[in-house]
Enzyme design. Structure first.
Site: not given
Ligand SMILES: [Zn+2]
Length: 202
Positions: A31, A33-34, A36, A104, A106, A160, A195
């Site tokens: 997912g 950032m931020f 979870g 992490e 990736q 968002c 956005c």
């Protein structure tokens, strides 16, 4: 030459299927950032530990935002972890584990795919978490291949920053142009697709 369509029944007789450990699974949590991701990984680790499984947790060495030998989520939840530089180093440690977790993911080199497949083929479940897209919305590192070989995928959303919709993008608000920029809320904001498209060129 004539081809026979007969099945060689001897091959079937000779082959006995006896998997050493059942249900060794590859679970990818991804997912923006931020969203979870690390919290979900820690939850999975603790759940395996509760079942009496020995879980080894790994993370890339570059990530020392909070602690060198721990995986820590933004909400300050944590588990002990080995920080390794190259993905193959995981193979030096995993043998005594029942379950291997990687945070992490990736940021690891391409060989992480082979490493994870080897561990799962050895009968140990693997749970990994990582960013699925970089700040330009491009697939991140080995995540696409990992999603393909995964038995289970958890795609998380964030909220968002502008419209409170479901965010899938990690928009960079700092001036740094390197792909690997670690940071907190001063460097990235989670955005929904609309956005993100509105703001990315501004
Ligand atoms: Zn939005």
């Amino acid at each position: 030459m004539e081809f026979s369509q007969k099945i060689d029944v001897n091959i079937l007789r000779r082959t006995t299927f006896s998997p050493r450990v059942k249900n060794a699974r590859i679970h990818v949590i991804c997912g923006p950032m931020f969203s979870g991701k690390t919290t979900s990984l820690i939850k999975a680790v603790k759940s395996h530990q509760k079942d009496g499984k020995k879980v080894f947790v790994f993370k890339p060495k570059l990530d020392n935002r909070y602690a060198d030998e721990a995986v820590v989520s933004h909400d300050k939840n944590e588990v002990q972890a080995y920080a390794v530089e190259k993905s193959v180093e995981i193979l030096d440690y995993y043998l005594n584990a029942d379950v291997v977790a990687v945070d992490e993911v990736q940021f690891f080199d391409d060989r992480i795919i082979d490493v994870i497949e080897k561990i799962a083929n050895d009968g140990k479940s693997v749970v990994v978490s990582g960013l699925d897209m970089d700040y330009l919305g491009r697939p991140f590192g080995s995540i696409p291949q990992l999603l393909t070989i995964a038995d289970e995928v958890t795609k998380l959303n964030s909220v968002c920053t502008f419209c409170s919709g479901r965010a899938r993008f990690s928009h960079r608000i700092s001036e740094d142009n390197g792909i690997v920029v670690l940071g907190e809320k001063d460097k990235y904001v989670p955005l929904c697709r609309s956005c993100y498209n509105e703001l990315k060129d501004k």
